[in-house]
Design a protein around this motif. Structure first.
Motif, mmCIF file in Angstrom:
data_model
loop_
_atom_site.group_PDB
_atom_site.id
_atom_site.type_symbol
_atom_site.label_atom_id
_atom_site.label_comp_id
_atom_site.label_asym_id
_atom_site.label_seq_id
_atom_site.Cartn_x
_atom_site.Cartn_y
_atom_site.Cartn_z
ATOM 1 N N GLN A 164 -3.005 3.260 12.008
ATOM 2 C CA GLN A 164 -3.460 4.371 11.188
ATOM 3 C C GLN A 164 -2.948 4.201 9.760
ATOM 4 O OE1 GLN A 164 -2.047 7.795 13.319
ATOM 5 N NE2 GLN A 164 -3.723 7.759 14.797
ATOM 6 N N ILE A 165 -3.811 4.520 8.797
ATOM 7 C CA ILE A 165 -3.495 4.257 7.400
ATOM 8 C C ILE A 165 -2.279 5.045 6.931
ATOM 9 C CG2 ILE A 165 -5.129 6.030 6.600
ATOM 10 C CD1 ILE A 165 -4.213 2.652 4.880
ATOM 11 N N LYS A 166 -2.073 6.238 7.474
ATOM 12 C CA LYS A 166 -0.887 7.019 7.109
ATOM 13 C C LYS A 166 0.388 6.220 7.386
ATOM 14 C CE LYS A 166 1.868 10.754 6.675
ATOM 15 N NZ LYS A 166 2.103 11.509 5.454
ATOM 16 N N GLY A 167 0.484 5.636 8.572
ATOM 17 C CA GLY A 167 1.658 4.860 8.930
ATOM 18 C C GLY A 167 1.785 3.582 8.132
ATOM 19 N N VAL A 168 0.669 2.954 7.815
ATOM 20 C CA VAL A 168 0.705 1.718 7.029
ATOM 21 C C VAL A 168 1.255 1.997 5.635
ATOM 22 C CG1 VAL A 168 -0.720 -0.075 5.959
ATOM 23 C CG2 VAL A 168 -1.146 0.615 8.331
ATOM 24 N N LEU A 169 0.814 3.073 5.006
ATOM 25 C CA LEU A 169 1.294 3.412 3.672
ATOM 26 C C LEU A 169 2.795 3.702 3.672
ATOM 27 C CD1 LEU A 169 -1.520 5.757 2.307
ATOM 28 C CD2 LEU A 169 -1.102 3.371 1.697
ATOM 29 N N ARG A 170 3.297 4.245 4.771
ATOM 30 C CA ARG A 170 4.721 4.620 4.850
ATOM 31 C C ARG A 170 5.620 3.455 5.242
ATOM 32 N NH1 ARG A 170 6.013 9.691 8.398
ATOM 33 N NH2 ARG A 170 8.038 9.231 7.451
ATOM 34 N N SER A 171 5.061 2.390 5.758
ATOM 35 C CA SER A 171 5.876 1.276 6.238
ATOM 36 C C SER A 171 6.477 0.514 5.065
ATOM 37 C CB SER A 171 5.026 0.327 7.092
ATOM 38 O OG SER A 171 5.778 -0.802 7.465
ATOM 39 N N GLN A 172 7.804 0.502 4.970
ATOM 40 C CA GLN A 172 8.470 -0.130 3.830
ATOM 41 C C GLN A 172 8.341 -1.653 3.838
ATOM 42 O OE1 GLN A 172 9.812 2.008 1.273
ATOM 43 N NE2 GLN A 172 8.426 3.145 2.605
ATOM 44 N N SER A 173 8.113 -2.235 4.998
ATOM 45 C CA SER A 173 7.922 -3.680 5.062
ATOM 46 C C SER A 173 6.506 -4.079 4.644
ATOM 47 C CB SER A 173 8.201 -4.195 6.477
ATOM 48 O OG SER A 173 7.292 -3.635 7.408
ATOM 49 N N VAL A 174 5.621 -3.096 4.548
ATOM 50 C CA VAL A 174 4.245 -3.344 4.103
ATOM 51 C C VAL A 174 4.132 -3.112 2.594
ATOM 52 C CG1 VAL A 174 1.839 -2.622 4.313
ATOM 53 C CG2 VAL A 174 3.281 -2.766 6.354
ATOM 54 N N MET A 175 4.604 -1.949 2.148
ATOM 55 C CA MET A 175 4.668 -1.614 0.724
ATOM 56 C C MET A 175 5.932 -0.802 0.502
ATOM 57 S SD MET A 175 0.807 -0.614 -0.457
ATOM 58 C CE MET A 175 0.486 0.252 1.079
ATOM 59 N N GLY A 179 6.532 7.291 0.939
ATOM 60 C CA GLY A 179 7.001 7.992 2.124
ATOM 61 C C GLY A 179 5.994 9.023 2.603
ATOM 62 N N ASN A 180 6.488 10.021 3.311
ATOM 63 C CA ASN A 180 5.615 11.007 3.930
ATOM 64 C C ASN A 180 4.839 11.834 2.915
ATOM 65 O OD1 ASN A 180 4.563 12.318 6.250
ATOM 66 N ND2 ASN A 180 6.001 14.005 5.976
ATOM 67 N N ALA A 181 5.527 12.300 1.885
ATOM 68 C CA ALA A 181 4.883 13.195 0.930
ATOM 69 C C ALA A 181 3.792 12.494 0.122
ATOM 70 C CB ALA A 181 5.936 13.784 -0.015
ATOM 71 N N TYR A 182 4.130 11.361 -0.476
ATOM 72 C CA TYR A 182 3.153 10.704 -1.345
ATOM 73 C C TYR A 182 2.034 10.025 -0.565
ATOM 74 C CZ TYR A 182 5.935 11.943 -5.344
ATOM 75 O OH TYR A 182 6.592 12.663 -6.306
#
Length: 290
Positions: A164-175, A179-182
């Motif tokens: 899910q894109i929400k989790g991908v955006l939050r993954s620090q090893s990806v980007m 975090g959750n808010a942004y």
């Protein structure tokens, strides 16, 4: 949790106020906070600050080539004062995890406290010769605001992530840094469901999302610049369109902002803007409610 814009604001503020000062005192109030032992944190005392740099959500203070690195985690924050207290601190008493004292060439004394609210303690401090020696920094993905982070690289990242894109955006090893808010704000700006699968987004959606990342984060970084640490939280809250605003009208379309709650967090979104009017079930593995 402080995210990329707030950490960028903290780094800039600390750099402007600490560069050229001498770190005269460092107290670590909790053994659990300190994640390194060699070199000892006492080796920082007497060193001159040459700069402050951000790595994702980490802040690194360079003191004559030795780096004091901290990560504020979910409930951590930083307090800055130019009239620091001389009262002794007692380990385990109060929210202060570490206290740093600095002295400028003009005799100005500066105090910096790292604090953490709540009973779950995750704030982390490191003393290292190189910031890359911090495991969390070494594992970071690309910084989305770096000039070299291209649309093509972003598309490749999404194509490789069947999540899910929400989790991908939050993954620090990806980007690094989001975090959750942004991630809520970015997805709202891009008009994309938080449950959309990253590797199924089409080219137009990828471009829109890439632009939303830069617009949302870029605006927030500009708003944070020059702010004292005590003002950054209100600045962040004031800039949110959907995050933390469940039950309020969406500022874009007027629909009610909805929430999906999980065990230890929640996301907010606008059904009209992001899910074609459908309301997401308030369970992690659910499909849309009908």
């Amino acid at each position: 949790m402080p995210e990329l814009p707030e950490v960028a604001g903290l780094s800039t503020f600390l750099g402007e106020h600490l560069e050229g000062t001498v770190l005269t005192k460092l107290q670590v109030l909790s053994v659990a906070v300190l994640k390194t032992a060699d070199p000892p944190y006492t080796a920082l005392e007497g060193r001159t600050v040459h700069g402050v740099r951000r790595f994702g959500k980490f802040v690194s203070i360079d003191a004559d080539g030795l780096h004091f690195v901290f990560h504020l985690a979910r409930a951590g924050w930083l307090r800055y004062t130019e009239s620091p207290s001389e009262a002794p601190l007692r380990p385990g008493k109060g929210p202060i995890a570490a206290r740093l004292g600095f002295t400028g060439r003009d005799g100005l004394r500066i105090g910096v406290d790292l604090t953490e609210a709540g009973s779950k303690k995750s704030l982390a401090v490191y003393v290292v010769a190189d910031p890359q020696d911090v495991p969390g920094i070494a594992a970071l993905g690309p910084d989305p605001l770096e000039s070299g982070f291209s649309l093509g690289e972003f598309a490749e990242i999404l194509a490789a992530n069947p999540h899910q894109i929400k989790g991908v955006l939050r993954s620090q090893s990806v980007m690094a840094g989001i975090g959750n808010a942004y991630s809520d704000e970015i997805l709202h700006a891009a008009k994309i469901s938080p449950f959309a699968m990253a590797n199924t987004l089409d080219k137009d959606s990828i471009r829109t999302l890439y632009e939303a990342i830069h617009n949302v984060l870029g605006t927030a970084v500009r708003e944070a610049r020059g702010k004292a640490p005590g003002d950054l939280k209100d600045t962040k809250r004031g800039g949110m369109s959907v995050h933390g605003r469940a039950g309020e009208p969406c500022p874009v379309c007027g629909d009610t902002v909805r929430e999906v709650s999980f065990a230890d967090t929640a996301l907010q979104y606008c059904p009209t803007c992001q899910t074609k009017g459908k309301v997401l079930a308030d369970r992690r593995t659910s499909r849309f409610l009908k």
